[in-house]
Write a protein that holds these residues in place. Structure first.
Motif, PDB file in Angstrom:
ATOM      1  N   LEU A 177       0.824  -1.190   0.000  1.00 40.27           N
ATOM      2  CA  LEU A 177       0.000   0.000   0.000  1.00 40.27           C
ATOM      3  C   LEU A 177       0.866   1.251   0.000  1.00 40.27           C
ATOM      4  O   LEU A 177       1.941   1.272   0.595  1.00 40.27           O
ATOM      5  N   PRO A 178       0.423   2.321  -0.641  1.00 39.66           N
ATOM      6  CA  PRO A 178       1.197   3.559  -0.652  1.00 39.66           C
ATOM      7  C   PRO A 178       1.209   4.194   0.722  1.00 39.66           C
ATOM      8  O   PRO A 178       0.320   3.979   1.522  1.00 39.66           O
ATOM      9  N   THR A 179       2.196   4.988   0.990  1.00 41.03           N
ATOM     10  CA  THR A 179       2.328   5.629   2.297  1.00 41.03           C
ATOM     11  C   THR A 179       2.072   7.122   2.254  1.00 41.03           C
ATOM     12  O   THR A 179       1.998   7.756   3.282  1.00 41.03           O
ATOM     13  N   LYS A 180       1.952   7.706   1.084  1.00 42.08           N
ATOM     14  CA  LYS A 180       1.629   9.121   1.008  1.00 42.08           C
ATOM     15  C   LYS A 180       0.917   9.408  -0.304  1.00 42.08           C
ATOM     16  O   LYS A 180       1.006   8.643  -1.260  1.00 42.08           O
ATOM     17  N   PRO A 181       0.146  10.494  -0.359  1.00 46.81           N
ATOM     18  CA  PRO A 181      -0.656  10.783  -1.545  1.00 46.81           C
ATOM     19  C   PRO A 181       0.193  10.887  -2.802  1.00 46.81           C
ATOM     20  O   PRO A 181       1.339  11.326  -2.770  1.00 46.81           O
ATOM     21  N   GLY A 182      -0.421  10.477  -3.920  1.00 48.39           N
ATOM     22  CA  GLY A 182       0.212  10.643  -5.212  1.00 48.39           C
ATOM     23  C   GLY A 182       1.142   9.521  -5.608  1.00 48.39           C
ATOM     24  O   GLY A 182       1.664   9.525  -6.721  1.00 48.39           O
ATOM     25  N   VAL A 183       1.392   8.558  -4.727  1.00 52.42           N
ATOM     26  CA  VAL A 183       2.316   7.478  -5.049  1.00 52.42           C
ATOM     27  C   VAL A 183       1.552   6.350  -5.724  1.00 52.42           C
ATOM     28  O   VAL A 183       0.550   5.877  -5.210  1.00 52.42           O
ATOM     29  N   GLY A 226      -7.087  -2.424  14.312  1.00 53.59           N
ATOM     30  CA  GLY A 226      -5.726  -2.542  14.808  1.00 53.59           C
ATOM     31  C   GLY A 226      -4.671  -2.608  13.728  1.00 53.59           C
ATOM     32  O   GLY A 226      -3.547  -3.020  13.974  1.00 53.59           O
ATOM     33  N   GLN A 227      -4.995  -2.199  12.499  1.00 55.07           N
ATOM     34  CA  GLN A 227      -4.047  -2.185  11.391  1.00 55.07           C
ATOM     35  C   GLN A 227      -3.895  -0.751  10.895  1.00 55.07           C
ATOM     36  O   GLN A 227      -4.502  -0.359   9.903  1.00 55.07           O
ATOM     37  N   PRO A 228      -3.096   0.083  11.563  1.00 54.87           N
ATOM     38  CA  PRO A 228      -2.999   1.510  11.190  1.00 54.87           C
ATOM     39  C   PRO A 228      -2.428   1.735   9.810  1.00 54.87           C
ATOM     40  O   PRO A 228      -2.621   2.800   9.225  1.00 54.87           O
ATOM     41  N   ALA A 229      -1.706   0.744   9.244  1.00 53.77           N
ATOM     42  CA  ALA A 229      -1.093   0.958   7.931  1.00 53.77           C
ATOM     43  C   ALA A 229      -2.129   1.093   6.822  1.00 53.77           C
ATOM     44  O   ALA A 229      -1.804   1.531   5.726  1.00 53.77           O
ATOM     45  N   TYR A 230      -3.381   0.709   7.097  1.00 55.19           N
ATOM     46  CA  TYR A 230      -4.401   0.869   6.078  1.00 55.19           C
ATOM     47  C   TYR A 230      -4.681   2.336   5.771  1.00 55.19           C
ATOM     48  O   TYR A 230      -5.319   2.645   4.773  1.00 55.19           O
ATOM     49  N   SER A 231      -4.255   3.230   6.645  1.00 55.40           N
ATOM     50  CA  SER A 231      -4.442   4.648   6.361  1.00 55.40           C
ATOM     51  C   SER A 231      -3.701   5.041   5.098  1.00 55.40           C
ATOM     52  O   SER A 231      -4.073   6.013   4.419  1.00 55.40           O
ATOM     53  N   GLY A 232      -2.620   4.309   4.746  1.00 54.54           N
ATOM     54  CA  GLY A 232      -1.917   4.572   3.500  1.00 54.54           C
ATOM     55  C   GLY A 232      -2.796   4.359   2.294  1.00 54.54           C
ATOM     56  O   GLY A 232      -2.669   5.064   1.279  1.00 54.54           O
ATOM     57  N   PHE A 233      -3.703   3.393   2.378  1.00 59.54           N
ATOM     58  CA  PHE A 233      -4.635   3.180   1.282  1.00 59.54           C
ATOM     59  C   PHE A 233      -5.561   4.375   1.123  1.00 59.54           C
ATOM     60  O   PHE A 233      -5.877   4.791   0.009  1.00 59.54           O
ATOM     61  N   LEU A 234      -5.995   4.949   2.243  1.00 59.28           N
ATOM     62  CA  LEU A 234      -6.859   6.125   2.164  1.00 59.28           C
ATOM     63  C   LEU A 234      -6.103   7.336   1.652  1.00 59.28           C
ATOM     64  O   LEU A 234      -6.683   8.210   1.011  1.00 59.28           O
ATOM     65  N   ASP A 235      -4.797   7.410   1.931  1.00 62.24           N
ATOM     66  CA  ASP A 235      -3.973   8.458   1.316  1.00 62.24           C
ATOM     67  C   ASP A 235      -4.028   8.339  -0.201  1.00 62.24           C
ATOM     68  O   ASP A 235      -4.152   9.337  -0.920  1.00 62.24           O
ATOM     69  N   TRP A 236      -3.911   7.104  -0.688  1.00 62.72           N
ATOM     70  CA  TRP A 236      -3.981   6.879  -2.135  1.00 62.72           C
ATOM     71  C   TRP A 236      -5.375   7.208  -2.675  1.00 62.72           C
ATOM     72  O   TRP A 236      -5.518   7.847  -3.716  1.00 62.72           O
ATOM     73  N   LEU A 237      -6.421   6.775  -1.947  1.00 58.35           N
ATOM     74  CA  LEU A 237      -7.783   7.003  -2.415  1.00 58.35           C
ATOM     75  C   LEU A 237      -8.084   8.491  -2.548  1.00 58.35           C
ATOM     76  O   LEU A 237      -8.794   8.913  -3.463  1.00 58.35           O
ATOM     77  N   GLY A 238      -7.529   9.299  -1.641  1.00 53.45           N
ATOM     78  CA  GLY A 238      -7.793  10.729  -1.675  1.00 53.45           C
ATOM     79  C   GLY A 238      -6.809  11.534  -2.499  1.00 53.45           C
ATOM     80  O   GLY A 238      -6.936  12.758  -2.584  1.00 53.45           O
ATOM     81  N   MET A 258     -13.582   0.611  10.794  1.00 55.39           N
ATOM     82  CA  MET A 258     -12.463   0.041  11.538  1.00 55.39           C
ATOM     83  C   MET A 258     -11.105   0.330  10.913  1.00 55.39           C
ATOM     84  O   MET A 258     -10.380  -0.576  10.516  1.00 55.39           O
ATOM     85  N   VAL A 259     -10.789   1.619  10.795  1.00 53.33           N
ATOM     86  CA  VAL A 259      -9.504   2.028  10.242  1.00 53.33           C
ATOM     87  C   VAL A 259      -9.023   3.262  11.004  1.00 53.33           C
ATOM     88  O   VAL A 259      -9.824   4.066  11.481  1.00 53.33           O
ATOM     89  N   THR A 260      -7.722   3.377  11.160  1.00 52.27           N
ATOM     90  CA  THR A 260      -7.108   4.561  11.763  1.00 52.27           C
ATOM     91  C   THR A 260      -6.555   5.438  10.647  1.00 52.27           C
ATOM     92  O   THR A 260      -5.787   4.963   9.818  1.00 52.27           O
ATOM     93  N   VAL A 261      -6.938   6.698  10.626  1.00 54.96           N
ATOM     94  CA  VAL A 261      -6.568   7.565   9.523  1.00 54.96           C
ATOM     95  C   VAL A 261      -6.403   8.987  10.044  1.00 54.96           C
ATOM     96  O   VAL A 261      -7.052   9.385  11.020  1.00 54.96           O
ATOM     97  N   SER A 262      -5.525   9.745   9.414  1.00 51.46           N
ATOM     98  CA  SER A 262      -5.375  11.148   9.787  1.00 51.46           C
ATOM     99  C   SER A 262      -6.569  11.948   9.282  1.00 51.46           C
ATOM    100  O   SER A 262      -7.193  11.611   8.280  1.00 51.46           O
ATOM    101  N   SER A 263      -6.874  13.021  10.001  1.00 52.27           N
ATOM    102  CA  SER A 263      -7.994  13.868   9.588  1.00 52.27           C
ATOM    103  C   SER A 263      -7.745  14.486   8.220  1.00 52.27           C
ATOM    104  O   SER A 263      -8.675  14.683   7.439  1.00 52.27           O
ATOM    105  N   ALA A 264      -6.476  14.781   7.912  1.00 47.54           N
ATOM    106  CA  ALA A 264      -6.160  15.364   6.607  1.00 47.54           C
ATOM    107  C   ALA A 264      -6.436  14.379   5.484  1.00 47.54           C
ATOM    108  O   ALA A 264      -6.990  14.742   4.434  1.00 47.54           O
ATOM    109  N   LEU A 289      -8.554  11.820   5.543  1.00 43.85           N
ATOM    110  CA  LEU A 289      -9.997  11.640   5.415  1.00 43.85           C
ATOM    111  C   LEU A 289     -10.632  12.844   4.732  1.00 43.85           C
ATOM    112  O   LEU A 289     -11.533  12.698   3.900  1.00 43.85           O
ATOM    113  N   PHE A 290     -10.159  14.033   5.060  1.00 44.79           N
ATOM    114  CA  PHE A 290     -10.673  15.242   4.418  1.00 44.79           C
ATOM    115  C   PHE A 290     -10.436  15.191   2.916  1.00 44.79           C
ATOM    116  O   PHE A 290     -11.311  15.548   2.122  1.00 44.79           O
ATOM    117  N   ASN A 291      -9.258  14.736   2.503  1.00 42.31           N
ATOM    118  CA  ASN A 291      -8.951  14.640   1.069  1.00 42.31           C
ATOM    119  C   ASN A 291      -9.883  13.667   0.366  1.00 42.31           C
ATOM    120  O   ASN A 291     -10.326  13.906  -0.761  1.00 42.31           O
TER     121      ASN A 291
END
Length: 458
Positions: free
Chosen positions: A257-263, A289-301, A331-337, A339-341
């Motif tokens: 999974l990507p770790t930051k937007p645009g990757v 309990g899998q915080p790395a899934y937030s990288g997927f949301l970075d990609w989605l946004g 059931m995902v941990t994600v930064s507010s930024a 999720l906003f994107n």
């Protein structure tokens, strides 16, 4: 007045108080009664049905697809991960019944491709198939047979219901079925639909047990498999998935999974979403309990570039999903930024959060802590500050009201304040989940509203 002389509405009223077994006998009383009850019977028991990947169960699906009336009624087919207990020595009731009927075991059914053939043949003969689902539990709502009765897969009692000790209402004494991993079942369903050239609008995966879909479940777009599955994905409008971490023996999905937007990423789930241009509703339940899934949301946004860069490799750039109007995350941990994107990227009409933990900032940005005052605290009050605020939203809850109230309780310390905090903003329970479920990590915590089903063994 004879029973057959009653008006149709009274016959239907009588039938409403009968158990499934009694209803079957009532329908056999006369051709007139059968004709009166036919419509309501088909609507209750054949609009939606659940089957196992066992030959007796799939044979029932085939028989329904060949029925001149019932085939057009069946609009939703659910495949369960339940399988019959293995009987290698053909000594139990199940093994003996399957042996005498000429049925093969589950392993042979899958290994020989017979399950694929039976599914694709049945799908091709269901003209009004709209939804195909996958689940690992029996749904509630079978009130005809009591408040605790459930909608089981067709054939769950095969080889067992003929025993003298069999009691369909004995929940404690009922034989427990085994559960197979769900990860190979979703590709099987997609492939069967592709073989049948059937394009349902909805794919629903509701998994309440520990096993969820993995990378292998979405790695289906290359080669001959992709040629068949591509048209199915292209027509999908409603996609609901339950995603977990990899089982032992498979490479980790998280590392892909990507770790930051645009990757760009070669994560199979990302590539799968690239093939759903008609998608209108997307529900993603992750594994708690899998915080790395937030990288997927970075990609989605991540934003869509002005010029699309073509790639020769199996990578997935930013996804547009131009028709997406409803997004549900669980059931995902994600930064507010992040999720906003995501929420501002798509033209959403609704979104739902279920056991989602929001952080004030991403790991790559400076921490900007905030705190929350207790309910009822004044504007200048600061004692009793909390680093997190929780809200359990059930059906009918207006999240906007809570968020507006929470904004009045939010406190951001001055820049020189070096108070310790974990940077958490809030935990949000909302959307379509059970309003009385307050457990984290239990088997039945998945975000779904599918307990009232319309299939049964008749």
């Amino acid at each position: 007045m004879a029973l057959v002389d009653l008006p149709p509405e009274l016959l239907l009223r009588v039938a409403a108080f009968l158990t499934t077994s009694e209803l079957g006998h009532f329908r056999l009383a006369s051709k007139h009664i059968e004709a009166v009850l036919c419509e309501s019977f088909a609507r209750e028991f054949f609009t939606k049905k659940q089957f196992m990947l066992e030959q007796p169960s799939l044979q029932a699906l085939l028989d329904i697809s060949n029925h001149p009336t019932l085939a057009s009624r069946l609009s939703e087919v659910v495949i369960s991960t339940h399988v019959l207990p293995p009987d290698p020595e053909i000594v139990t009731s199940t093994g003996k019944a399957m042996y005498e009927a000429g049925y093969v075991s589950h392993d042979v059914l899958m290994a020989t491709g017979q399950a694929l053939h039976m599914l694709s043949t049945a799908f091709s003969k269901l003209p009004n198939l709209r939804t195909v689902g996958l689940r690992d539990y029996n749904g509630l709502g079978r009130y005809r047979d009591g408040q605790s009765a459930t909608w089981k897969s067709w054939g769950w009692s095969f080889g067992w219901d003929g025993l003298p000790t069999y009691d369909p209402n004995d929940r404690i004494g009922q034989r427990a079925l085994m559960i197979m991993p769900p990860e190979p079942v979703l590709p099987l369903l997609f492939y069967a639909l592709g073989q049948a050239k059937v394009l349902p609008e909805s794919i629903h995966v509701f998994l309440r047990k520990r096993a969820k879909l993995t990378q292998q479940s979405f790695n289906i777009l290359d080669g001959y498999l992709g040629d068949k599955i591509g048209p199915v994905l292209c027509n999908t409008k409603d996609l609901m998935l339950a995603i977990g971490s990899e089982r032992t023996g498979y490479s980790s999905l998280l590392t892909a999974l990507p770790t930051k937007p645009g990757v760009s990423t070669n994560a199979p789930l990302s590539r799968l979403l690239q093939c759903t241009p008609k998608l209108e509703t997307l529900r993603l339940n992750f594994e708690q309990g899998q915080p790395a899934y937030s990288g997927f949301l970075d990609w989605l946004g991540s934003p869509i570039p002005n010029t699309q860069i073509l790639s020769s490799g199996p990578v997935a750039g930013p996804v547009s999903l131009p028709r997406l109007t409803a997004l549900e995350l669980g059931m995902v941990t994600v930064s507010s930024a992040a999720l906003f994107n995501v929420l501002t990227k798509f033209n959403l009409e609704s979104f739902s959060l279920w056991k989602v933990q929001l952080h004030a900032s991403s790991a790559s940005e400076p921490e900007d802590f905030c705190y929350f005052k207790p309910v009822g605290a004044g504007e200048e009050d600061t004692p009793g500050l909390m680093s997190e605020a929780k809200h359990h939203a059930g059906p009918g809850t207006i999240m906007g009201d809570w968020l507006q109230e929470l904004s009045k309780r939010t406190y951001i310390p001055p820049a020189e304040d070096d108070s310790d905090s974990d940077g958490r903003l809030w935990d949000v329970d909302g959307g379509l989940g059970d309003s009385d479920d307050d457990n984290n990590g239990d088997e039945d915590d998945d975000h779904d509203d599918d307990d009232e089903d319309n299939e049964a063994d008749v």
